[in-house]
Scaffold this motif. Sequence first.
Motif, PDB file in Angstrom:
ATOM      1  N   GLY A  15       0.762  -1.245  -0.090  1.00  0.00           N
ATOM      2  CA  GLY A  15       0.127   0.051   0.071  1.00  0.00           C
ATOM      3  C   GLY A  15       0.888   1.182  -0.031  1.00  0.00           C
ATOM      4  O   GLY A  15       0.232   2.368   0.089  1.00  0.00           O
ATOM      5  N   SER A  16       1.980   1.053  -0.402  1.00  0.00           N
ATOM      6  CA  SER A  16       3.124   2.287  -0.221  1.00  0.00           C
ATOM      7  C   SER A  16       3.763   2.601  -1.333  1.00  0.00           C
ATOM      8  O   SER A  16       4.527   1.580  -1.970  1.00  0.00           O
ATOM      9  CB  SER A  16       3.912   2.266   0.957  1.00  0.00           C
ATOM     10  OG  SER A  16       4.952   3.137   1.139  1.00  0.00           O
ATOM     11  N   GLY A 214       6.259   8.687 -10.989  1.00  0.00           N
ATOM     12  CA  GLY A 214       5.217   9.740 -11.120  1.00  0.00           C
ATOM     13  C   GLY A 214       3.951   9.532 -11.935  1.00  0.00           C
ATOM     14  O   GLY A 214       2.791   9.550 -11.457  1.00  0.00           O
ATOM     15  N   VAL A 215       4.277   8.874 -12.992  1.00  0.00           N
ATOM     16  CA  VAL A 215       3.374   8.458 -13.970  1.00  0.00           C
ATOM     17  C   VAL A 215       2.043   7.528 -13.396  1.00  0.00           C
ATOM     18  O   VAL A 215       0.939   7.839 -13.281  1.00  0.00           O
ATOM     19  CB  VAL A 215       3.683   8.079 -15.234  1.00  0.00           C
ATOM     20  CG1 VAL A 215       2.434   7.397 -16.181  1.00  0.00           C
ATOM     21  CG2 VAL A 215       4.312   9.299 -16.028  1.00  0.00           C
ATOM     22  N   PRO A 216       2.741   6.170 -12.881  1.00  0.00           N
ATOM     23  CA  PRO A 216       1.738   5.419 -12.135  1.00  0.00           C
ATOM     24  C   PRO A 216       1.027   5.963 -11.031  1.00  0.00           C
ATOM     25  O   PRO A 216      -0.100   5.724 -10.779  1.00  0.00           O
ATOM     26  CB  PRO A 216       2.424   4.212 -11.434  1.00  0.00           C
ATOM     27  CG  PRO A 216       3.756   4.259 -12.414  1.00  0.00           C
ATOM     28  CD  PRO A 216       3.899   5.632 -12.962  1.00  0.00           C
ATOM     29  N   ALA A 217       1.631   7.211 -10.352  1.00  0.00           N
ATOM     30  CA  ALA A 217       1.169   7.647  -9.262  1.00  0.00           C
ATOM     31  C   ALA A 217      -0.237   8.629  -9.683  1.00  0.00           C
ATOM     32  O   ALA A 217      -1.260   8.628  -9.130  1.00  0.00           O
ATOM     33  CB  ALA A 217       1.949   8.463  -8.434  1.00  0.00           C
ATOM     34  N   VAL A 218       0.134   9.196 -10.772  1.00  0.00           N
ATOM     35  CA  VAL A 218      -1.046  10.200 -11.553  1.00  0.00           C
ATOM     36  C   VAL A 218      -2.117   9.142 -11.711  1.00  0.00           C
ATOM     37  O   VAL A 218      -3.232   9.407 -11.640  1.00  0.00           O
ATOM     38  CB  VAL A 218      -0.688  10.926 -12.592  1.00  0.00           C
ATOM     39  CG1 VAL A 218      -1.652  11.609 -13.280  1.00  0.00           C
ATOM     40  CG2 VAL A 218       0.447  11.775 -12.263  1.00  0.00           C
ATOM     41  N   THR A 219      -2.058   8.170 -12.495  1.00  0.00           N
ATOM     42  CA  THR A 219      -2.963   7.520 -12.879  1.00  0.00           C
ATOM     43  C   THR A 219      -3.751   6.634 -11.784  1.00  0.00           C
ATOM     44  O   THR A 219      -4.944   6.301 -11.882  1.00  0.00           O
ATOM     45  CB  THR A 219      -2.608   6.424 -13.806  1.00  0.00           C
ATOM     46  OG1 THR A 219      -1.453   5.244 -13.541  1.00  0.00           O
ATOM     47  CG2 THR A 219      -1.908   7.109 -15.138  1.00  0.00           C
ATOM     48  N   ALA A 220      -3.018   6.366 -10.681  1.00  0.00           N
ATOM     49  CA  ALA A 220      -3.544   5.605  -9.658  1.00  0.00           C
ATOM     50  C   ALA A 220      -4.407   6.785  -8.933  1.00  0.00           C
ATOM     51  O   ALA A 220      -5.778   6.484  -8.679  1.00  0.00           O
ATOM     52  CB  ALA A 220      -2.567   5.057  -8.559  1.00  0.00           C
ATOM     53  N   ALA A 221      -4.004   7.877  -8.759  1.00  0.00           N
ATOM     54  CA  ALA A 221      -5.016   8.724  -8.157  1.00  0.00           C
ATOM     55  C   ALA A 221      -6.090   9.320  -9.164  1.00  0.00           C
ATOM     56  O   ALA A 221      -7.145   9.572  -8.483  1.00  0.00           O
ATOM     57  CB  ALA A 221      -4.034  10.191  -8.113  1.00  0.00           C
ATOM     58  N   GLU A 343       4.692  11.131  -2.260  1.00  0.00           N
ATOM     59  CA  GLU A 343       3.647  10.921  -0.845  1.00  0.00           C
ATOM     60  C   GLU A 343       3.822  12.223  -0.065  1.00  0.00           C
ATOM     61  O   GLU A 343       2.767  12.462   0.809  1.00  0.00           O
ATOM     62  CB  GLU A 343       4.189   9.722  -0.130  1.00  0.00           C
ATOM     63  CG  GLU A 343       4.304   8.382  -0.788  1.00  0.00           C
ATOM     64  CD  GLU A 343       4.179   7.501   0.280  1.00  0.00           C
ATOM     65  OE1 GLU A 343       4.548   7.510   1.199  1.00  0.00           O
ATOM     66  OE2 GLU A 343       3.713   6.130  -0.263  1.00  0.00           O
ATOM     67  N   ALA A 344       4.879  13.014  -0.341  1.00  0.00           N
ATOM     68  CA  ALA A 344       4.836  14.284   0.421  1.00  0.00           C
ATOM     69  C   ALA A 344       4.230  15.466  -0.215  1.00  0.00           C
ATOM     70  O   ALA A 344       3.676  16.239   0.128  1.00  0.00           O
ATOM     71  CB  ALA A 344       6.337  14.770   0.712  1.00  0.00           C
ATOM     72  N   ALA A 345       4.347  15.734  -1.618  1.00  0.00           N
ATOM     73  CA  ALA A 345       3.865  16.412  -2.317  1.00  0.00           C
ATOM     74  C   ALA A 345       3.121  16.330  -3.608  1.00  0.00           C
ATOM     75  O   ALA A 345       2.653  17.283  -4.366  1.00  0.00           O
ATOM     76  CB  ALA A 345       5.005  17.617  -2.715  1.00  0.00           C
ATOM     77  N   ALA A 349       5.312  17.411  -8.264  1.00  0.00           N
ATOM     78  CA  ALA A 349       6.720  17.469  -7.713  1.00  0.00           C
ATOM     79  C   ALA A 349       7.585  16.850  -8.275  1.00  0.00           C
ATOM     80  O   ALA A 349       9.018  17.352  -8.488  1.00  0.00           O
ATOM     81  CB  ALA A 349       6.437  17.778  -6.062  1.00  0.00           C
ATOM     82  N   ALA A 350       7.345  15.520  -8.356  1.00  0.00           N
ATOM     83  CA  ALA A 350       8.317  14.739  -8.684  1.00  0.00           C
ATOM     84  C   ALA A 350       8.722  14.825 -10.400  1.00  0.00           C
ATOM     85  O   ALA A 350       9.935  14.735 -10.352  1.00  0.00           O
ATOM     86  CB  ALA A 350       7.755  13.143  -8.617  1.00  0.00           C
ATOM     87  N   PHE A 351       8.006  15.256 -11.032  1.00  0.00           N
ATOM     88  CA  PHE A 351       8.243  15.509 -12.499  1.00  0.00           C
ATOM     89  C   PHE A 351       9.282  16.895 -12.400  1.00  0.00           C
ATOM     90  O   PHE A 351      10.210  16.960 -13.021  1.00  0.00           O
ATOM     91  CB  PHE A 351       7.162  15.790 -13.106  1.00  0.00           C
ATOM     92  CG  PHE A 351       6.234  14.827 -13.366  1.00  0.00           C
ATOM     93  CD1 PHE A 351       6.897  13.571 -13.601  1.00  0.00           C
ATOM     94  CD2 PHE A 351       4.756  15.070 -13.289  1.00  0.00           C
ATOM     95  CE1 PHE A 351       5.863  12.303 -13.836  1.00  0.00           C
ATOM     96  CE2 PHE A 351       3.946  13.657 -13.499  1.00  0.00           C
ATOM     97  CZ  PHE A 351       4.657  12.605 -13.683  1.00  0.00           C
ATOM     98  N   LEU A 352       9.070  17.851 -11.357  1.00  0.00           N
ATOM     99  CA  LEU A 352       9.803  19.004 -11.524  1.00  0.00           C
ATOM    100  C   LEU A 352      11.260  18.715 -10.920  1.00  0.00           C
ATOM    101  O   LEU A 352      12.262  19.033 -11.420  1.00  0.00           O
ATOM    102  CB  LEU A 352       9.287  20.023 -10.519  1.00  0.00           C
ATOM    103  CG  LEU A 352       7.920  20.773 -11.014  1.00  0.00           C
ATOM    104  CD1 LEU A 352       7.514  21.813  -9.949  1.00  0.00           C
ATOM    105  CD2 LEU A 352       8.506  21.486 -12.248  1.00  0.00           C
TER     106      LEU A 352
END
Length: 383
Positions: A15-16, A214-221, A343-345, A349-352
């Motif tokens: 889950g992380s 970053g991309v899987p995080a965007v699509t998961a959200a 997870e923090a921002a 922010a990861a792409f930047l």
Amino acid sequence: MFGLATLLYVQRASGSFAAAGLVSAGILAGEGIGAVVQGRVMDRRGPTWPLLLVAVLFGVAGAALVTAVETGQPLPVLVALALVAGLVQPALPGASRALWSDLVPPGRLRDTAYGYEAISLEVFFILGPAIAAFLVAAPWPGTGVVVAVALMAVGSVGFALTPAVRARSAAMADRGDQPASSVGLFGALARPGMRTVALASLGFGLVVGTVEVGVPAVTAAAGSAPMGGLLLSAWSVASVVAGVIYGMRPWPRPLHLRMPVLLGVFAVFVAMMALTGPLESLPVLVVTMLLAGAVITPQVTAHSMAVEIATPAGTASEAFGWVITAATLGLAAGQSFAGFVVEAAGPPAAFLAGGASGALLAVVLWLRRATLAPSAEPASVPA
């Protein structure tokens, strides 16, 4: 396929994204070290027997990693097993690139061969993430990892037993000598030009690593985790198409200028992916990803061409191993850092962060460009 399947598998189990990023980074760190060690052995003994041995060890290490995830072992254990799996992951890219020196003469034809190698790798980067993303949605999310390990082991054995690879191994065994320039801890990396190529590969991997988290995080959200694999596949499609077009008329033409310019452009496009914003706008992400993807194959091709200039004779597998090591260490750092940043921002922010890191290393490459300038090439000796 293996890295993304493992990342998604661990994320599903724990889950992380931070934990998943660390495990994936462990694989890449191990792969980076293993690529150099295996490459140095291949330069002495040939690729056949080293690849056959590590193919078996990789299967065992992959099984141990899956077992640890299934039994709920703590994160340090998972990272350690991931590191071992990376160490024994067969160093196929270095062995394959070094083989071109046996198959085609130097010059324009070999440059074309390296372009073909980069494009063919991208074809599998199209298939791998898409398959991994779909298999993580299977009844058992570890299916993608098992399939990836099996494919790597079988493919390594098949490659090691091809006539061209066996002939290279037989020639090295008959020669029985050691590459003099490979003596020492750093071997081929002792050359200034080789260190410049490694820095370019490090920056490339660092930027890609942030995108792959970053991309899987965007699509998961956005409610569609498998979409992340599809987007990464589309990224590679853009890379293949652009690689073919770019190869016809590369710019900048001088190789020592090309590498810092390509990395800088890549960094800018990845930073633009932050425009996806807090609402996770997938259309904006797709457009900016395609722009960034168009610069991937030209960079990989340039790295291979630069090795031809920078590497000492008789150390091709090791030299390509250093390039792969730099890329995988960059991937490991990028994925690990991006996991915490997400997870923090949030993903933007990861792409930047990835774009800023790539831009910084592009400046360093520009300052070191003289190490790969034509005047820095060793004088050629007529046959």
